[in-house]
Motif scaffolding. Structure first.
Motif, mmCIF file in Angstrom:
data_model
loop_
_atom_site.group_PDB
_atom_site.id
_atom_site.type_symbol
_atom_site.label_atom_id
_atom_site.label_comp_id
_atom_site.label_asym_id
_atom_site.label_seq_id
_atom_site.Cartn_x
_atom_site.Cartn_y
_atom_site.Cartn_z
ATOM 1 N N GLY A 101 0.983 -1.040 -0.122
ATOM 2 C CA GLY A 101 -0.032 0.032 -0.062
ATOM 3 C C GLY A 101 0.715 1.119 -0.016
ATOM 4 N N ASP A 102 0.103 2.428 0.427
ATOM 5 C CA ASP A 102 0.964 3.539 0.070
ATOM 6 C C ASP A 102 1.911 3.658 1.351
ATOM 7 O OD1 ASP A 102 -0.540 4.785 -1.772
ATOM 8 O OD2 ASP A 102 -2.078 5.449 -0.564
ATOM 9 N N VAL A 103 3.091 4.113 0.939
ATOM 10 C CA VAL A 103 4.103 4.603 1.853
ATOM 11 C C VAL A 103 3.816 6.278 2.169
ATOM 12 C CG1 VAL A 103 6.438 4.989 2.406
ATOM 13 C CG2 VAL A 103 5.710 2.766 1.396
ATOM 14 N N VAL A 104 3.491 6.508 3.351
ATOM 15 C CA VAL A 104 3.156 8.170 3.415
ATOM 16 C C VAL A 104 4.271 8.955 4.203
ATOM 17 C CG1 VAL A 104 1.428 9.838 4.643
ATOM 18 C CG2 VAL A 104 0.608 7.509 3.797
ATOM 19 N N ARG A 105 4.780 9.868 3.467
ATOM 20 C CA ARG A 105 5.932 10.753 4.098
ATOM 21 C C ARG A 105 5.408 12.184 4.070
ATOM 22 N NH1 ARG A 105 10.031 7.680 0.177
ATOM 23 N NH2 ARG A 105 10.437 5.886 1.584
ATOM 24 N N THR A 106 5.546 12.749 5.039
ATOM 25 C CA THR A 106 5.057 14.266 5.444
ATOM 26 C C THR A 106 6.200 15.213 5.110
ATOM 27 O OG1 THR A 106 5.391 14.104 7.630
ATOM 28 C CG2 THR A 106 3.391 13.721 7.092
ATOM 29 N N VAL A 107 5.633 16.586 4.604
ATOM 30 C CA VAL A 107 6.539 17.373 4.574
ATOM 31 C C VAL A 107 6.443 18.499 5.593
ATOM 32 C CG1 VAL A 107 7.346 19.446 3.067
ATOM 33 C CG2 VAL A 107 7.053 17.141 1.864
ATOM 34 N N PRO A 108 7.002 18.443 6.679
ATOM 35 C CA PRO A 108 6.464 19.492 7.640
ATOM 36 C C PRO A 108 6.618 20.939 7.354
ATOM 37 C CG PRO A 108 8.826 18.803 8.259
ATOM 38 C CD PRO A 108 8.305 18.130 6.886
ATOM 39 N N ILE A 109 6.021 21.864 8.144
ATOM 40 C CA ILE A 109 6.314 23.290 8.121
ATOM 41 C C ILE A 109 7.641 23.558 8.841
ATOM 42 C CG2 ILE A 109 5.347 25.580 8.499
ATOM 43 C CD1 ILE A 109 2.684 24.042 8.925
ATOM 44 N N ASP A 110 8.659 24.276 8.201
ATOM 45 C CA ASP A 110 9.792 24.409 8.711
ATOM 46 C C ASP A 110 10.080 26.116 8.801
ATOM 47 O OD1 ASP A 110 10.589 21.729 8.414
ATOM 48 O OD2 ASP A 110 11.568 22.104 6.340
ATOM 49 N N VAL A 111 9.354 26.802 7.857
ATOM 50 C CA VAL A 111 9.395 28.247 8.062
ATOM 51 C C VAL A 111 8.185 28.838 8.029
ATOM 52 C CG1 VAL A 111 10.366 30.331 7.150
ATOM 53 C CG2 VAL A 111 11.793 28.353 7.057
ATOM 54 N N SER A 112 7.524 29.977 8.714
ATOM 55 C CA SER A 112 6.430 30.458 8.537
ATOM 56 C C SER A 112 6.669 31.967 8.538
ATOM 57 C CB SER A 112 5.280 30.221 9.503
ATOM 58 O OG SER A 112 5.841 30.291 10.687
ATOM 59 N N GLN A 113 6.093 32.685 7.545
ATOM 60 C CA GLN A 113 6.180 33.957 7.421
ATOM 61 C C GLN A 113 4.929 34.830 7.313
ATOM 62 O OE1 GLN A 113 8.414 35.060 3.637
ATOM 63 N NE2 GLN A 113 8.211 37.112 4.087
ATOM 64 N N ARG A 114 4.731 35.571 8.151
ATOM 65 C CA ARG A 114 3.285 36.476 7.797
ATOM 66 C C ARG A 114 3.485 37.659 6.762
ATOM 67 N NH1 ARG A 114 -0.963 36.758 11.436
ATOM 68 N NH2 ARG A 114 -2.879 37.685 9.974
ATOM 69 N N LEU A 115 2.615 37.578 5.884
ATOM 70 C CA LEU A 115 2.817 38.570 4.823
ATOM 71 C C LEU A 115 2.060 40.135 5.142
ATOM 72 C CD1 LEU A 115 2.293 36.213 1.890
ATOM 73 C CD2 LEU A 115 4.465 36.684 2.736
ATOM 74 N N ASP A 116 2.602 41.042 4.176
ATOM 75 C CA ASP A 116 1.990 42.299 4.519
ATOM 76 C C ASP A 116 0.663 42.395 4.470
ATOM 77 O OD1 ASP A 116 4.472 43.299 5.141
ATOM 78 O OD2 ASP A 116 4.802 44.025 3.157
ATOM 79 N N ASP A 117 0.245 41.539 3.453
ATOM 80 C CA ASP A 117 -1.427 41.671 3.265
ATOM 81 C C ASP A 117 -2.317 40.879 4.148
ATOM 82 O OD1 ASP A 117 -0.696 38.911 2.363
ATOM 83 O OD2 ASP A 117 -1.364 39.161 0.417
ATOM 84 N N GLY A 118 -1.537 40.114 5.083
ATOM 85 C CA GLY A 118 -2.367 39.236 6.158
ATOM 86 C C GLY A 118 -2.087 37.823 5.833
ATOM 87 N N GLY A 119 -1.667 37.262 4.778
ATOM 88 C CA GLY A 119 -1.677 36.164 4.339
ATOM 89 C C GLY A 119 -0.323 35.486 4.923
ATOM 90 N N TRP A 120 -0.038 34.218 4.412
ATOM 91 C CA TRP A 120 1.146 33.576 4.970
ATOM 92 C C TRP A 120 1.882 32.961 3.968
ATOM 93 C CZ3 TRP A 120 2.823 32.963 10.193
ATOM 94 C CH2 TRP A 120 1.967 33.231 11.300
ATOM 95 N N ARG A 121 3.145 32.622 4.128
ATOM 96 C CA ARG A 121 3.943 31.767 3.388
ATOM 97 C C ARG A 121 4.796 31.035 4.134
ATOM 98 N NH1 ARG A 121 6.319 35.469 0.055
ATOM 99 N NH2 ARG A 121 4.739 35.240 -1.548
ATOM 100 N N LEU A 122 4.324 29.721 3.792
ATOM 101 C CA LEU A 122 4.952 28.349 4.506
ATOM 102 C C LEU A 122 5.826 27.754 3.655
ATOM 103 C CD1 LEU A 122 1.611 27.435 5.921
ATOM 104 C CD2 LEU A 122 3.000 29.077 7.047
ATOM 105 N N ARG A 123 6.954 27.343 4.259
ATOM 106 C CA ARG A 123 7.885 26.324 3.564
ATOM 107 C C ARG A 123 8.317 25.127 4.325
ATOM 108 N NH1 ARG A 123 10.147 31.849 2.579
ATOM 109 N NH2 ARG A 123 9.926 32.280 0.413
ATOM 110 N N GLY A 124 8.659 24.341 3.471
ATOM 111 C CA GLY A 124 9.067 23.137 4.386
ATOM 112 C C GLY A 124 9.953 22.126 3.312
ATOM 113 N N ALA A 125 10.879 21.244 3.639
ATOM 114 C CA ALA A 125 11.484 20.444 2.592
ATOM 115 C C ALA A 125 11.805 19.082 3.510
ATOM 116 C CB ALA A 125 12.808 20.894 2.556
ATOM 117 N N ALA A 126 11.579 17.831 3.044
ATOM 118 C CA ALA A 126 11.870 16.655 3.498
ATOM 119 C C ALA A 126 11.723 15.466 2.352
ATOM 120 C CB ALA A 126 10.879 16.259 4.430
ATOM 121 N N HIS A 127 12.491 14.436 2.230
ATOM 122 C CA HIS A 127 12.408 13.321 1.363
ATOM 123 C C HIS A 127 12.484 13.797 0.047
ATOM 124 C CE1 HIS A 127 10.646 11.494 4.776
ATOM 125 N NE2 HIS A 127 9.560 12.378 5.022
#
Length: 676
Positions: free
Chosen positions: A32-58
Motif C-alpha cells: 500500500g501507500d508509504v506516506v511521508r510528510t513535509v513539515p512546516i519549517d518556515v512560516s512568514q506573515r505577509l504584509d497583506d495578512g496572508g502567510w507563506r509556509l515552507r518545508g523540505a523533506a524526502h
C-alpha cells in the motif's frame, strides 16, 4: 479565515482545521501507500495578512502561499502550493493536502452532486457508496473514509460539519499533475478532509450500483527542479447545514467566466425539433403510448422500451408538452397524439383509486419499478396528476373539456387525501389493490402539494389546499435537514437532484398560494440544495471521446444522483418555478443557473437524421461525466421520452413567459443559442 496561525510547526485555521504538515507524499509500496510528510519549517506573515509556509523533506521542497479573499458571497483563502523535487532521479508519488477536523460529534459530509451526509441509508435497497463511522465492507460500498475523482462532483469540493462549524476544501477538476480528487475520513481514529493531486479512488471505485472496482492510485512523475504549482481554496463557516451555499455561489461566480456555455440552437428551434422527436420516435398510435426509449439504431425498433410510465420517465408531463405545442402551432397530429396518450392514462386507475405506475407492453397496467409487486410510488403518480391538471387547464382555456381526465385526477386527489397522515405525510409507496400505505419514509410525496394546490384553484375544493399546507409542514424537515430523498422509483431512498426539483416546485407553489414568507425561504433553500447537483464548470473530456468531439459544455448539467452518476436534463421540469423564484426574490443567481441548465441542454438535440448518430429530434438521457456505468465522455445511444419532453416543456415555458422588469436577462434564456 484571517485567524490562520502556526504554532510549533502546526497549522491551525480557526477552530475548525489543523495540520502538522504542508503536504503528505504518497509513494506506492508493496503493501500500500508509504506516506511521508513535509513539515512546516518556515512560516512568514505577509504584509497583506496572508502567510507563506515552507518545508523540505524526502527530496521535496514545498512552498504554500495563503491569501485571504473577501468575495461577493463569503470570505475564503486561496492557497498556491509549489511542489519541487530535488532528487537526482524521477520521483513517482502523489500529493495530498490533508487537514484534521476539530470539534465533537460524527462529521456530516457533502461532496456536491456525489455525496450527501451518510449518502445511503442503511436500509436503502440501492447499493452505492455509504459512510459509516464504524467502517464496513468496502465490497458492499461501505466505509468510514472515501476518496473520489473530482469529475464525480458538480463542484470539486469537500465540506465537513462538526460541532465547531463547517469547513471545506475546493479545487478544480484538473491540475498541473492531472485530475484532482477529494476525500474525507470520519472514524474513532481519523477525522479529516483532503484533496489529492492527482486523484485517488479508495477504498474501492464505484463503477455502478452493486459494482465496486479495485482502488485507483495514480501518481505523478516529478522531475528534478521542475516545480508543479497546485491551487486550492479553504473555507470556514458556522454549524448551519446550509453553510455550503455561500461558497457554492462564490465559486460559481469565480469559475463560470472561464467555462462558457455552448448551446447549439435557440428555444424555438429546440421546441420544433423535440416536438417532432417525441411524436415521430416515441409515440405509438396503436397503443396510445409514449414509449420510454427509442434506440438511435432504428433496426426495426428492436432496442426500444415499449412501456410507458404515467409520470417521471414518460407519460403525462410530456404528453402535456406535446399537446400545448400542437395547439399553439396548429399541428393537429401532435395534438391528437397527446390527447390519445392522456386518454390512455386516464383509464389507468388502480382499484384503490390512484393511477397505476406504468403500462407494460406485455401485461398492460402495472406497478412500475417499485420494490414490491403491486406497490405504486407516490412521486410517479403525483407528477402525473399535476401535469394532467396542467393539460386540463390548458384545454379549458381553449374551451375544450376532458371529463374523463378530470374524473381520474379527482380520484387520485381524493385517494391521497384519504391516506394523509396527521403530521401531513403522504407516504412513499401505496398498495394498488387496497390503498394501504406500504412505506412512509421518504419525500416522494412532495409533488402532491403542487397537484393539490392546482386542483384547489381549478375545482374550488378548500380541503385540497388545507392538505397541501399540512404536507408543507411535514416535508419542510427534509429541506431543513439538507437531505431530500425518495423521488425516483429506481433508486429507492437515495438523495437525488429530482428530489430537489420537486421541493422547489412544491414550496414555490405554496408561497404563491399563501404568500407566507416561510415557504419562500424553503423554496430558496431547496433551490440552493438543488444547485449542488448542477455543474459549475466544463468537464475536460478525453480527447477522442464522443463528448469531446462535439465540444459538449457541461456547465449547467445536473448529476442525476450519487447512485446514478451521469448528467441529465431533468432539471428543466422545474424551469418555470425557478424563473418565478427569481422574480419573487430578485436573486439573479437563480436566473443565471436556470439559464445555464437550459443552455446546456440546447446541446445534443438532433438537428437532422445522423446528427451525433441519432435521428432528428432525439435526445439522450445520459452524458457520462466520470468512470461510472460507462467511460467518461461517452453518450447513451437511446432517446428517452422524458429527455425529449423536458426540453420541449422548458422551451415552451420560456417562450410563453409573461414578462419581467428585466427583459434582457430573460432574453438570455429565451434566445440562448444567439445570446450566450
Amino acid at each position: 479565515m484571517n485567524d490562520l496561525e502556526v504554532h510549533g510547526g502546526e497549522l491551525r485555521i480557526g477552530t475548525h482545521l489543523r495540520s502538522r504538515a504542508l503536504v503528505e507524499l504518497l509513494f506506492p509500496g508493496a503493501q500500500g501507500d508509504v506516506v511521508r510528510t513535509v513539515p512546516i519549517d518556515v512560516s512568514q506573515r505577509l504584509d497583506d495578512g496572508g502567510w507563506r509556509l515552507r518545508g523540505a523533506a524526502h527530496d521535496f521542497e514545498v512552498t504554500a502561499t495563503w491569501a485571504l479573499q473577501q468575495g461577493q458571497h463569503c470570505a475564503y483563502t486561496n492557497v498556491e502550493l509549489v511542489v519541487r523535487s530535488t532528487a537526482a532521479s524521477v520521483q513517482a508519488c502523489a500529493v495530498r493536502v490533508r487537514f484534521e477536523l476539530t470539534g465533537m460529534g460524527t462529521p456530516t459530509w457533502l461532496i456536491p452532486g456525489a455525496f450527501y451526509k451518510e449518502n445511503r441509508l442503511a436500509h436503502c435497497t440501492r447499493i452505492y457508496p455509504r459512510y459509516d463511522p464504524e467502517g464496513g465492507d468496502a465490497q458492499q460500498l461501505v466505509s468510514a473514509s472515501w476518496s473520489f475523482r473530482s469529475d464525480r462532483a458538480a463542484l470539486p469540493a469537500v465540506f465537513a460539519w462538526t460541532t465547531e462549524g463547517c469547513a471545506a476544501l475546493a479545487t478544480t477538476e484538473e491540475s498541473a499533475v492531472g485530475m484532482t480528487g477529494v476525500g474525507f475520513a470520519g472514524s474513532a481514529n481519523e477525522r479529516a478532509i483532503w484533496l489529492n493531486f492527482p486523484y485517488r479512488e479508495e477504498p474501492v471505485v464505484f463503477l455502478a450500483p452493486d459494482t465496486p472496482g479495485p482502488p485507483e492510485r495514480p501518481v505523478f512523475h516529478f522531475q528534478r527542479d521542475a516545480p508543479m504549482t497546485l491551487h486550492f481554496r479553504v473555507y470556514l463557516a458556522g454549524p448551519d447545514l446550509h453553510a455550503y451555499n455561500p461558497l457554492v455561489r462564490e465559486l460559481y461566480e469565480l469559475e463560470r467566466h472561464d467555462h462558457p456555455l455552448n448551446p447549439w440552437m435557440n428555444t424555438r428551434e429546440a421546441a420544433e425539433l423535440t416536438a417532432h422527436g417525441l411524436f415521430t420516435w416515441h409515440y405509438h398510435p396503436e397503443e396510445a403510448l409514449l414509449y420510454e426509449t427509442a434506440a438511435f439504431d432504428r433496426e426495426g425498433g428492436k432496442a426500444d422500451r415499449p412501456n410507458m410510465h404515467v409520470g417521471w420517465v414518460s407519460g403525462a408531463p410530456y404528453a402535456h408538452a406535446l399537446l400545448t405545442y400542437g395547439r399553439a402551432h396548429n399541428r393537429p397530429e401532435y395534438t391528437q397524439a397527446a390527447i390519445s396518450v392522456l386518454d390512455k392514462i386516464s383509464t389507468g386507475v388502480a382499484p384503490a383509486g390512484m393511477f397505476w405506475g406504468e403500462w407494460r407492453h406485455d401485461r398492460g397496467w402495472s406497478h412500475g419499478w417499485t420494490p414490491h409487486k403491486g406497490w405504486i410510488q407516490a412521486r410517479t403518480i403525483s407528477e402525473c396528476t399535476l401535469f394532467m391538471l396542467h393539460a386540463l387547464a390548458a384545454e379549458k382555456n381553449l374551451g375544450v373539456q376532458h371529463d374523463h381526465w378530470r374524473w381520474a385526477v379527482q380520484s387520485n386527489l381524493d385517494y391521497v387525501l384519504s391516506i394523509q397522515r396527521a403530521d401531513g405525510s403522504f407516504g412513499q409507496y401505496y398498495a394498488a389493490e387496497s390503498g394501504e400505505v406500504m412505506e412512509w419514509e421518504g419525500a416522494g410525496g412532495l409533488l402532491w402539494i403542487s397537484a393539490l394546490l392546482h386542483a384547489a384553484r381549478s375545482f374550488d375544493v378548500p380541503s385540497y389546499r388545507a392538505a397541501a399546507v399540512r404536507a408543507g409542514e411535514y416535508y419542510r424537515a427534509f429541506v431543513e435537514d439538507e437531505f431530500i430523498y425518495g423521488a425516483p422509483e429506481d433508486v429507492h431512498l437515495c438523495p437525488t437532484s429530482e428530489d430537489g426539483y420537486n421541493a422547489v416546485m412544491a414550496f414555490v407553489h405554496l408561497y404563491e398560494d399563501t404568500r407566507d414568507e416561510r415557504w419562500l425561504k424553503l423554496a430558496c433553500r431547496a433551490a440552493d440544495w438543488t444547485m449542488t447537483f448542477r455543474w459549475t464548470y466544463n468537464l475536460r473530456f478525453p480527447e477522442r471521446s464522443f463528448l469531446k468531439q462535439f465540444a459538449f459544455a457541461s456547465r449547467g448539467a445536473d448529476q442525476a444522483s450519487p447512485s446514478n452518476q451521469h448528467l441529465h436534463n431533468y432539471g428543466l421540469i422545474c424551469l418555470p418555478e425557478m424563473l418565478r423564484l427569481w422574480t419573487h426574490t430578485k436573486d439573479a443567481y437563480y436566473l443565471e443557473r436556470t439559464r445555464d441548465n437550459l443552455a446546456c441542454f440546447l446541446q445534443f438535440v438532433a438537428r437532422e437524421d445522423g446528427d451525433f448518430n441519432a435521428y432528428k429530434g432525439m435526445v439522450t438521457e445520459r452524458y457520462y461525466n466520470t468512470n461510472c456505468f460507462q467511460s467518461k465522455g461517452m453518450l447513451l445511444t437511446q432517446s428517452h421520452a422524458w429527455s425529449v419532453g423536458a426540453v420541449l416543456y422548458a422551451c415552451q415555458a420560456v417562450e410563453g413567459w409573461p414578462g419581467t422588469s428585466t427583459p434582457d436577462d430573460l432574453k438570455v434564456i429565451a434566445r440562448a443559442g444567439e445570446s450566450v
